[in-house]
Write a protein that holds these residues in place. Structure first.
Motif, PDB file in Angstrom:
ATOM      1  N   THR A  48       0.853  -1.181   0.000  1.00  0.00           N
ATOM      2  CA  THR A  48       0.000   0.000   0.000  1.00  0.00           C
ATOM      3  C   THR A  48       0.890   1.233   0.000  1.00  0.00           C
ATOM      4  OG1 THR A  48      -0.098   0.159   2.410  1.00  0.00           O
ATOM      5  CG2 THR A  48      -1.742  -1.237   1.347  1.00  0.00           C
ATOM      6  N   PHE A  49       0.283   2.395   0.011  1.00  0.00           N
ATOM      7  CA  PHE A  49       1.066   3.623   0.049  1.00  0.00           C
ATOM      8  C   PHE A  49       1.720   3.820   1.417  1.00  0.00           C
ATOM      9  CE2 PHE A  49      -2.167   4.729  -3.252  1.00  0.00           C
ATOM     10  CZ  PHE A  49      -1.284   4.731  -4.312  1.00  0.00           C
ATOM     11  N   ASN A  50       1.166   3.175   2.448  1.00  0.00           N
ATOM     12  CA  ASN A  50       1.649   3.384   3.804  1.00  0.00           C
ATOM     13  C   ASN A  50       2.523   2.258   4.346  1.00  0.00           C
ATOM     14  OD1 ASN A  50       0.257   5.827   4.085  1.00  0.00           O
ATOM     15  ND2 ASN A  50      -1.631   4.709   4.513  1.00  0.00           N
ATOM     16  N   ASN A  51       2.469   1.066   3.766  1.00  0.00           N
ATOM     17  CA  ASN A  51       3.194  -0.074   4.329  1.00  0.00           C
ATOM     18  C   ASN A  51       3.310  -1.167   3.272  1.00  0.00           C
ATOM     19  OD1 ASN A  51       4.509  -1.614   6.216  1.00  0.00           O
ATOM     20  ND2 ASN A  51       2.783  -1.809   7.604  1.00  0.00           N
ATOM     21  N   THR A  52       4.217  -2.105   3.501  1.00  0.00           N
ATOM     22  CA  THR A  52       4.343  -3.278   2.640  1.00  0.00           C
ATOM     23  C   THR A  52       4.418  -4.507   3.532  1.00  0.00           C
ATOM     24  OG1 THR A  52       5.525  -2.025   0.964  1.00  0.00           O
ATOM     25  CG2 THR A  52       5.717  -4.405   0.867  1.00  0.00           C
ATOM     26  N   ILE A  53       3.567  -5.480   3.272  1.00  0.00           N
ATOM     27  CA  ILE A  53       3.529  -6.711   4.058  1.00  0.00           C
ATOM     28  C   ILE A  53       3.869  -7.874   3.140  1.00  0.00           C
ATOM     29  CG2 ILE A  53       2.110  -8.219   5.491  1.00  0.00           C
ATOM     30  CD1 ILE A  53       0.331  -5.718   6.006  1.00  0.00           C
ATOM     31  N   SER A  68       6.859  -7.201   7.724  1.00  0.00           N
ATOM     32  CA  SER A  68       6.307  -5.969   7.180  1.00  0.00           C
ATOM     33  C   SER A  68       7.277  -4.841   7.450  1.00  0.00           C
ATOM     34  CB  SER A  68       4.945  -5.652   7.810  1.00  0.00           C
ATOM     35  OG  SER A  68       5.108  -5.279   9.154  1.00  0.00           O
ATOM     36  N   ALA A  69       7.094  -3.757   6.723  1.00  0.00           N
ATOM     37  CA  ALA A  69       7.977  -2.610   6.907  1.00  0.00           C
ATOM     38  C   ALA A  69       7.841  -2.065   8.328  1.00  0.00           C
ATOM     39  CB  ALA A  69       7.644  -1.537   5.884  1.00  0.00           C
ATOM     40  N   GLY A  70       6.636  -2.091   8.867  1.00  0.00           N
ATOM     41  CA  GLY A  70       6.425  -1.624  10.239  1.00  0.00           C
ATOM     42  C   GLY A  70       7.098  -2.529  11.256  1.00  0.00           C
ATOM     43  N   ALA A  71       7.058  -3.833  11.014  1.00  0.00           N
ATOM     44  CA  ALA A  71       7.692  -4.781  11.936  1.00  0.00           C
ATOM     45  C   ALA A  71       9.214  -4.696  11.871  1.00  0.00           C
ATOM     46  CB  ALA A  71       7.243  -6.200  11.615  1.00  0.00           C
ATOM     47  N   MET A  72       9.747  -4.159  10.766  1.00  0.00           N
ATOM     48  CA  MET A  72      11.193  -4.010  10.632  1.00  0.00           C
ATOM     49  C   MET A  72      11.707  -2.784  11.383  1.00  0.00           C
ATOM     50  SD  MET A  72      11.841  -6.652   8.993  1.00  0.00           S
ATOM     51  CE  MET A  72      13.580  -6.405   8.903  1.00  0.00           C
ATOM     52  N   GLY A  73      10.807  -2.003  11.948  1.00  0.00           N
ATOM     53  CA  GLY A  73      11.212  -0.851  12.739  1.00  0.00           C
ATOM     54  C   GLY A  73      11.026   0.487  12.062  1.00  0.00           C
ATOM     55  N   GLN A  87      13.727  -4.516   2.790  1.00  0.00           N
ATOM     56  CA  GLN A  87      14.158  -5.087   4.065  1.00  0.00           C
ATOM     57  C   GLN A  87      13.150  -6.134   4.561  1.00  0.00           C
ATOM     58  OE1 GLN A  87      17.054  -4.228   5.936  1.00  0.00           O
ATOM     59  NE2 GLN A  87      17.585  -3.365   3.954  1.00  0.00           N
ATOM     60  N   ALA A  88      11.862  -5.836   4.418  1.00  0.00           N
ATOM     61  CA  ALA A  88      10.817  -6.758   4.865  1.00  0.00           C
ATOM     62  C   ALA A  88      10.852  -8.049   4.048  1.00  0.00           C
ATOM     63  CB  ALA A  88       9.443  -6.100   4.752  1.00  0.00           C
ATOM     64  N   ALA A  89      10.994  -7.930   2.728  1.00  0.00           N
ATOM     65  CA  ALA A  89      11.024  -9.111   1.861  1.00  0.00           C
ATOM     66  C   ALA A  89      12.254  -9.963   2.153  1.00  0.00           C
ATOM     67  CB  ALA A  89      11.010  -8.689   0.401  1.00  0.00           C
ATOM     68  N   ASP A  90      13.375  -9.323   2.390  1.00  0.00           N
ATOM     69  CA  ASP A  90      14.612 -10.047   2.692  1.00  0.00           C
ATOM     70  C   ASP A  90      14.484 -10.816   4.002  1.00  0.00           C
ATOM     71  OD1 ASP A  90      17.256 -10.682   1.881  1.00  0.00           O
ATOM     72  OD2 ASP A  90      18.021  -9.363   3.477  1.00  0.00           O
ATOM     73  N   SER A  91      13.894 -10.173   5.008  1.00  0.00           N
ATOM     74  CA  SER A  91      13.707 -10.820   6.312  1.00  0.00           C
ATOM     75  C   SER A  91      12.778 -12.029   6.202  1.00  0.00           C
ATOM     76  CB  SER A  91      13.137  -9.814   7.303  1.00  0.00           C
ATOM     77  OG  SER A  91      12.764 -10.439   8.491  1.00  0.00           O
ATOM     78  N   ALA A  92      11.659 -11.872   5.502  1.00  0.00           N
ATOM     79  CA  ALA A  92      10.702 -12.973   5.339  1.00  0.00           C
ATOM     80  C   ALA A  92      11.331 -14.122   4.557  1.00  0.00           C
ATOM     81  CB  ALA A  92       9.444 -12.483   4.638  1.00  0.00           C
ATOM     82  N   ALA A  93      12.131 -13.790   3.534  1.00  0.00           N
ATOM     83  CA  ALA A  93      12.770 -14.819   2.710  1.00  0.00           C
ATOM     84  C   ALA A  93      13.774 -15.627   3.536  1.00  0.00           C
ATOM     85  CB  ALA A  93      13.467 -14.179   1.521  1.00  0.00           C
ATOM     86  N   LYS A  94      14.554 -14.965   4.368  1.00  0.00           N
ATOM     87  CA  LYS A  94      15.543 -15.684   5.189  1.00  0.00           C
ATOM     88  C   LYS A  94      14.870 -16.629   6.170  1.00  0.00           C
ATOM     89  CE  LYS A  94      19.364 -12.504   4.780  1.00  0.00           C
ATOM     90  NZ  LYS A  94      20.032 -11.324   5.328  1.00  0.00           N
ATOM     91  N   LYS A  95      13.778 -16.153   6.792  1.00  0.00           N
ATOM     92  CA  LYS A  95      13.046 -17.018   7.731  1.00  0.00           C
ATOM     93  C   LYS A  95      12.472 -18.237   7.005  1.00  0.00           C
ATOM     94  CE  LYS A  95      11.297 -13.164  10.352  1.00  0.00           C
ATOM     95  NZ  LYS A  95      10.059 -12.455  10.640  1.00  0.00           N
ATOM     96  N   ALA A  96      11.937 -18.013   5.790  1.00  0.00           N
ATOM     97  CA  ALA A  96      11.335 -19.111   5.029  1.00  0.00           C
ATOM     98  C   ALA A  96      12.398 -20.085   4.534  1.00  0.00           C
ATOM     99  CB  ALA A  96      10.537 -18.564   3.858  1.00  0.00           C
ATOM    100  N   MET A  97      13.565 -19.583   4.158  1.00  0.00           N
ATOM    101  CA  MET A  97      14.628 -20.464   3.680  1.00  0.00           C
ATOM    102  C   MET A  97      15.176 -21.348   4.803  1.00  0.00           C
ATOM    103  SD  MET A  97      16.519 -17.941   0.998  1.00  0.00           S
ATOM    104  CE  MET A  97      17.728 -19.087   0.359  1.00  0.00           C
TER     105      MET A  97
END
Length: 151
Positions: A48-53, A68-73, A87-97
């Protein structure tokens, strides 16, 4: 004097020091989850315009990891930036890998600035992308417009 004895009896006795540590260890063991060993999954990017999940699921829809961008700080308008989405996509990808994920299908939803940067972050994390699909909801006729204003 009887009241003083009752008060003394009502006070709880101190527990042994090792007992509290044992409970904490039991709680940690209960929370820990094993590896899921899922090789293929689905990535849902809601931008969205305000966040990315970014949510990564298996084919049944069970969530493997999310970020999410908000959860990344990030706070305020910085949540809507491409860097925060990356940053959010990278974090989620590492956890999933960590759970064995290797290839994914990606569904992108929303008009936000983080769409492309989240895709690039997933690709650079080493995940094989088999499909990219835009699933942004588009109204076919839209909502009924409000009544005309009379002044």
């Amino acid at each position: 004097m009887a009241k003083a004895d009752e008060v003394a009896e009502a006070k709880p006795e101190k527990k042994a020091e090792g007992q509290g540590e044992q409970k904490a260890a039991d709680r940690a063991a209960r929370k820990r989850r094993g590896r899921k060993n899922i090789a293929e999954g689905v990535v849902h990017i809601h931008s969205t315009f305000n966040n990315t999940i970014v949510t990564i699921t298996d084919y049944q829809g069970n969530v493997i990891s999310w970020a999410s961008a908000g959860a990344m700080g990030f706070k305020g308008s910085r949540k809507g930036t491409p860097f925060a989405a990356q940053q959010a996509a990278d974090s989620a990808a590492k956890k999933a890998m960590d759970h064995g994920l290797r290839s994914v299908q990606i569904f992108v939803r929303g008009p936000g600035a983080g769409r492309e940067s989240a895709l690039r972050a997933l690709q650079s994390a080493g995940i094989n992308i088999s499909l990219i699909k835009d699933v942004t909801p588009i109204p076919h006729n839209g909502c009924r417009p409000p009544k005309r204003r009379r002044v």
